[in-house]
Scaffold this motif. Structure first.
Motif: not given
Ligand SMILES: O=C(O)CCC(=O)C(=O)O
Ligand SMILES: [Fe+2]
Length: 224
Positions: A87, A93, A96, A98, A116, A157, A159, A167, A169, A171
């Motif tokens: 990001y 994000y 949403h 998952d 994450t 959740h 981001v 940033r 990560v 995942i």
């Molecule tokens: O980047 C994150 O911490 C979570 C990203 C996320 O929610 C996703 O990819 O479904």
């Protein structure tokens, strides 16, 4: 139960992962989102096509699945391949949930747990908090590099936008042998208590009884 585990990756591992990400190819993250998540997803994901990408994927997977606290909290049956997301420049994000089922063929799984793993130092970027929206209110997570947050995939959740720096990560999603988060928490607490007792007193009668109960609860609950 939402759990943060520190130092899953050490400095050397973080260095290797970051340098592979520095030279990796990234694509629009919308390609792996469901139709409604796509409306709020604005990030990039690394295309893991070469040896360097495969090797950091394996390194992160091994570090996570080999971590004793991760094992106790997650009790994995199946895990997706690790995705590396990035990001920057205001990327975000939005809220949403998952997808409940991911993958195809033998890799198909029910998503019980999302995680994450933070790869960049929190001071090196602004924004980018992972925010979970639970009945107890919103919780915000921005962890040191090498730390992981694990949370039930049933959680709404998002981001937050990244306004400076980047940033990155790792995942992924897990199908647990223990489907119910409340049952997973009982096993996690019992296992933690049993290990602390062992540290204090060694293999006592009480330790044996706790171990027996932990094993027998898993016999009631485990799906394999
Ligand atoms: O980047 C994150 O911490 C979570 C990203 C996320 O929610 C996703 O990819 O479904
Ligand atoms: Fe998500």
């Amino acid at each position: 139960m939402i759990l943060c585990i520190g130092e899953v990756l050490n400095r050397e591992q973080l260095g290797r992962v970051r340098s592979a990400l520095d030279s990796g190819q990234f694509e629009d993250g919308r390609s792996t989102a469901g139709w409604h998540a796509r409306l709020v997803k604005n990030n990039e994901q690394m295309q893991v096509t070469d040896e360097a990408g495969q090797s950091i994927r394996t390194e992160v997977e091994n570090a996570l699945t080999g971590h004793p606290v991760f094992q106790m909290a997650v009790r994995p049956a199946k895990m997706t391949s690790i995705l590396f997301s990035r990001y920057r420049d205001g990327m975000t994000y939005g809220n949403h949930v998952d997808d409940p089922v991911m993958g195809r063929g033998p890799g198909r799984l029910r998503t019980d747990i999302s995680f994450t793993l933070f790869l960049d130092d929190p001071d090196s970027y602004d924004g980018g908090e992972l925010v979970t929206d639970t009945t107890a209110g919103e919780q915000s997570y921005k962890m040191p590099a090498g730390s992981v947050v694990i949370y039930p995939s049933s959680t709404l959740h998002r981001v937050e936008p990244v306004s400076r720096g980047q940033r990155r990560v790792a995942i992924g999603w897990i199908q647990s042998t223990i489907r119910d988060p409340a049952q997973r928490e009982v096993l996690f607490d019992l296992d933690t208590a049993r290990r602390q007792l062992f540290e204090r007193e060694g293999k006592s009668t009480e330790f044996d009884l706790l171990t027996k109960s932990l094993a027998n609860l898993q016999r009631f609950w485990a799906e394999i």
